[in-house]
Design an enzyme around this catalytic site. Structure first.
Site, PDB file in Angstrom:
ATOM      1  NE  ARG A 232     -28.070  -0.685  -8.414  1.00 42.07           N
ATOM      2  CZ  ARG A 232     -28.317  -1.922  -8.064  1.00 42.07           C
ATOM      3  NH1 ARG A 232     -28.175  -2.901  -8.950  1.00 42.07           N
ATOM      4  NH2 ARG A 232     -28.697  -2.218  -6.840  1.00 42.07           N
ATOM      5  CD  GLU A 261     -33.273   7.249 -23.816  1.00 45.39           C
ATOM      6  OE1 GLU A 261     -33.616   8.398 -23.491  1.00 45.39           O
ATOM      7  OE2 GLU A 261     -33.159   6.307 -22.998  1.00 45.39           O
ATOM      8  CG  HIS A 273     -33.153  -5.705 -11.953  1.00 45.79           C
ATOM      9  ND1 HIS A 273     -33.493  -4.820 -10.960  1.00 45.79           N
ATOM     10  CD2 HIS A 273     -31.981  -6.269 -11.554  1.00 45.79           C
ATOM     11  CE1 HIS A 273     -32.586  -4.843 -10.006  1.00 45.79           C
ATOM     12  NE2 HIS A 273     -31.647  -5.715 -10.340  1.00 45.79           N
TER      13      HIS A 273
END
Length: 383
Positions: A232, A261, A273
């Site tokens: 995560r 960022e 992902h």
């Protein structure tokens, strides 16, 4: 007939586990008895009164209001281990990506298009910018030795890496098994920071794990450490990571959960992902989720729930009364008394608690009033 609401595209192989003679499945069914979901957020979704179960086709349940579901008597399932191999393979890929600057070199190579006969010379001249170390003989720290972490550790060891594992919830037997395979298991996560050339994160996101990688923990790591995050994004403090990359303390960061960022920042390999994005993984997760929902709806069985206790029940019964309630040691006695008052013979019983929630089941020869004090939700199942 049971109604199953699908909030994402669910693998047909999984839906095939739900007999069409018993189940109506779709993304617009009304009054669903259960919900099958992958990544869709349910935090703003109003739960239907008819809904008794939600199955997440995946391991993480951050997209589901688990505590709220428990309070409403909705059992939430996940599918731990079903996508473990898919994630493991991508993590092994990430180990190599973090070392050899492969992604950067591929991007650079694309800029040579149109150079004609000069391409060969330019390649030889520019390749030194993308040199990196081999993983053979290096130490991999694995934070979280569950289904995915264990597979990653085994594969990395087979590639010649030394393994240091940390997991505060690891059983003594599992720890002994890893040690017997030549891995080091530590009870102090600081050992991971001190010894590891590479660190891979495989732990759930909660209040105690958020920001596991921070300025404080990075300071304890080896200079030039390479960090992999396929669990995560919030496990890593963004500002601390960027500062460490800029200073060279962290040589590389590969993540399946990039932030704005991080994308394009030197030293970061951002992956969208893809950990469980394989047809095999999606099928495995869907099959497990569907089977768990069917077992609960039809038999009252609970397996891999994150908010109610596991219940392995006898496969055959005449009438099964299932009571979801707050943790209460007297609930079984209350249920037995209600059955006795109704003249129902009890053939078997079950009662257990998890995280403050309880599940009590009675198998009887006939139906009885399940309106027992303290029950959140009651269900009567008939063979």
């Amino acid at each position: 007939m049971y109604n199953i609401l699908t909030l994402n595209k669910i693998s047909p192989k999984g839906l095939a586990k739900l007999d069409s003679a018993k189940y109506a499945c779709g993304d617009s069914v009304a009054s669903p008895d259960a919900v099958l979901v992958r990544s869709a957020s349910m935090h703003e979704t109003a739960l239907d009164e008819a809904t008794v179960a939600i199955a997440r086709a995946g391991a993480g349940v951050n997209n589901i209001p688990v505590a709220d579901c428990a309070e409403k008597g909705v059992v939430v399932f996940n599918t731990p281990g079903a996508n473990a191999n898919a994630v493991k393979e991508l993590v092994i890929c990430a180990l190599l990506l973090s070392s050899r600057k492969i992604a950067d070199s591929v991007d650079w190579c694309k800029t040579l298009k149109g150079e004609g006969e000069n391409v060969g010379k330019l390649v030889e001249k520019g390749k030194s910018a993308f040199a990196g170390p081999e993983i053979l003989g290096k130490t991999l720290g694995v934070v979280g030795m569950g289904a995915i972490g264990a597979l990653v550790a085994g594969s990395a060891q087979a590639l010649g890496m030394s393994i240091v594992g940390y997991d505060p919830f690891l059983s003594e037997q599992s720890a002994a098994d890893f040690i017997a395979k030549g891995m080091e298991i530590t009870s102090d996560i600081n050992d991971i920071y001190a010894k590891s050339d590479y660190i891979t994160l495989h732990l759930p996101l909660n209040d105690s794990t958020r920001g596991t990688v921070s300025a404080e923990t990075i300071a304890k790591m080896k200079d030039g450490v390479r960090i992999l995050n396929f669990a995560r994004g919030e496990l890593v403090d963004n500002a601390s990571l960027i500062a460490a990359l800029d200073s060279g303390k962290v040589a590389a960061y590969v993540t399946d959960f990039p932030t704005d960022e991080q994308i394009g920042h030197a030293g970061v390999t951002a992956i969208p992902h893809l950990g469980a994005s394989t047809p095999e993984s999606e099928e495995n997760c869907a099959v497990m989720a569907a089977e768990q929902v069917a077992a609960y709806l039809e038999k009252g069985e609970i397996k891999n729930s994150v908010n109610f206790p596991a219940a392995s029940l006898a496969p055959s019964f005449k009438v099964r009364t299932c009571l979801l309630h707050k943790e209460d040691e007297t609930m079984l006695d209350k249920a037995l008394a209600a059955a006795a008052n109704a003249g129902a013979a009890v053939e078997s019983s079950f009662s257990a608690s998890k995280k403050g929630m309880g599940y009590t089941v009675l198998d009887t020869d006939k139906e009885f009033d399940a309106a027992v004090d303290g029950v959140i939700k009651a269900r009567i199942l008939k063979a």
